[in-house]
Design a protein around this motif. Sequence first.
Motif, mmCIF file in Angstrom:
data_model
loop_
_atom_site.group_PDB
_atom_site.id
_atom_site.type_symbol
_atom_site.label_atom_id
_atom_site.label_comp_id
_atom_site.label_asym_id
_atom_site.label_seq_id
_atom_site.Cartn_x
_atom_site.Cartn_y
_atom_site.Cartn_z
ATOM 1 N N GLN A 247 -10.585 3.702 1.322
ATOM 2 C CA GLN A 247 -10.520 4.377 2.880
ATOM 3 C C GLN A 247 -10.284 2.717 3.220
ATOM 4 O OE1 GLN A 247 -8.656 7.080 2.626
ATOM 5 N NE2 GLN A 247 -8.685 6.917 4.963
ATOM 6 N N ARG B 71 0.588 -1.249 0.230
ATOM 7 C CA ARG B 71 -0.360 0.417 -0.203
ATOM 8 C C ARG B 71 0.682 1.243 0.250
ATOM 9 N NH1 ARG B 71 -3.274 3.480 2.652
ATOM 10 N NH2 ARG B 71 -2.317 3.226 5.231
ATOM 11 N N ARG B 72 1.939 1.131 0.845
ATOM 12 C CA ARG B 72 3.211 2.565 1.088
ATOM 13 C C ARG B 72 3.644 2.327 -0.541
ATOM 14 N NH1 ARG B 72 4.849 1.923 7.504
ATOM 15 N NH2 ARG B 72 2.863 2.243 8.021
ATOM 16 N N ARG C 256 -9.296 -3.087 -2.935
ATOM 17 C CA ARG C 256 -9.000 -1.077 -3.204
ATOM 18 C C ARG C 256 -8.535 -0.509 -2.477
ATOM 19 N NH1 ARG C 256 -16.397 -2.157 -2.943
ATOM 20 N NH2 ARG C 256 -16.616 -3.273 -5.344
ATOM 21 N N ALA C 257 -8.939 -0.719 -0.932
ATOM 22 C CA ALA C 257 -7.974 0.051 -0.099
ATOM 23 C C ALA C 257 -6.887 0.152 -1.007
ATOM 24 C CB ALA C 257 -8.051 -0.805 1.252
ATOM 25 N N GLY D 261 -6.581 2.499 -3.789
ATOM 26 C CA GLY D 261 -6.738 3.714 -3.399
ATOM 27 C C GLY D 261 -7.343 4.515 -3.880
ATOM 28 N N ARG D 262 -8.451 2.808 -3.712
ATOM 29 C CA ARG D 262 -9.855 3.196 -4.667
ATOM 30 C C ARG D 262 -10.904 4.123 -2.823
ATOM 31 N NH1 ARG D 262 -8.358 -0.167 -7.810
ATOM 32 N NH2 ARG D 262 -8.122 0.783 -10.169
ATOM 33 N N ALA E 54 2.433 2.009 -3.366
ATOM 34 C CA ALA E 54 1.099 2.642 -4.209
ATOM 35 C C ALA E 54 1.407 1.764 -5.881
ATOM 36 C CB ALA E 54 1.403 4.128 -4.247
#
Length: 235
Positions: free
Chosen positions: A113, A47-48, A106-107, A110-111, A50
Amino acid sequence: MTRVFVVGMPRSGTTWVGRILAAALGTKLVDEPDNHFVSPYAYRVKRRLAQGSYPRLGADDEAPGYGALWTRAFALDNEEPSLATRARRRVSRNLLQRTAPVHVTRALAGREQPRRALQVAEYLAVPEQPDDDTHAVVVKSVYGVLAAEWIDALCTPYVVVVLRNPLNVVSSWVELEWLVDDPLEPLAPRIQTELAARYGAPDPAPGWSPLERAAWLAGALTSVLAELDDVPGRR
């Protein structure tokens, strides 16, 4: 210590290959330490980054968190986990498993929270690692395809590339009903465009069917794996 990296597409036979290699005495299988649906630490570092589910890293790219994921998995800098570390790993895994995969995807993209359970899982996450008494380690991944050369340079394992006919791979995805969601959602748009240009393929349009998008993804990943397989010493 002997280190082996088994890499291929989802449903290509990597699990079977990994288990066979890990059947040797004193060998430990670390199964998909970069699987964000199973490992909270994998979710956290990806996630970081991206870059979606399939990070793409070049030789000059720096990614300390992602690197720690692999060096721990290959037992390059492991330390005896404390009781607190074991508890964090157990609790974070449980929280991740309570989150529906669609919300994880989705998280990660980035779609949306992250749900509260996912936020706590990310905070508590620690890398996966084999036991200390291991003499050889086999690390298997289906999400490390686009970063395989980077991982190879960092950890210097023997690399086993698993290739399966992409038509059979897509058929397996259809049978498992994996095409209910967008097959390309795990791929960052920038990486998708780069792969299209690299292999002279059209950049998938929004109107494409799930089957067409799945075929594109399988073809792109197969092309990357085939290039890895052409490098001497990687079989």
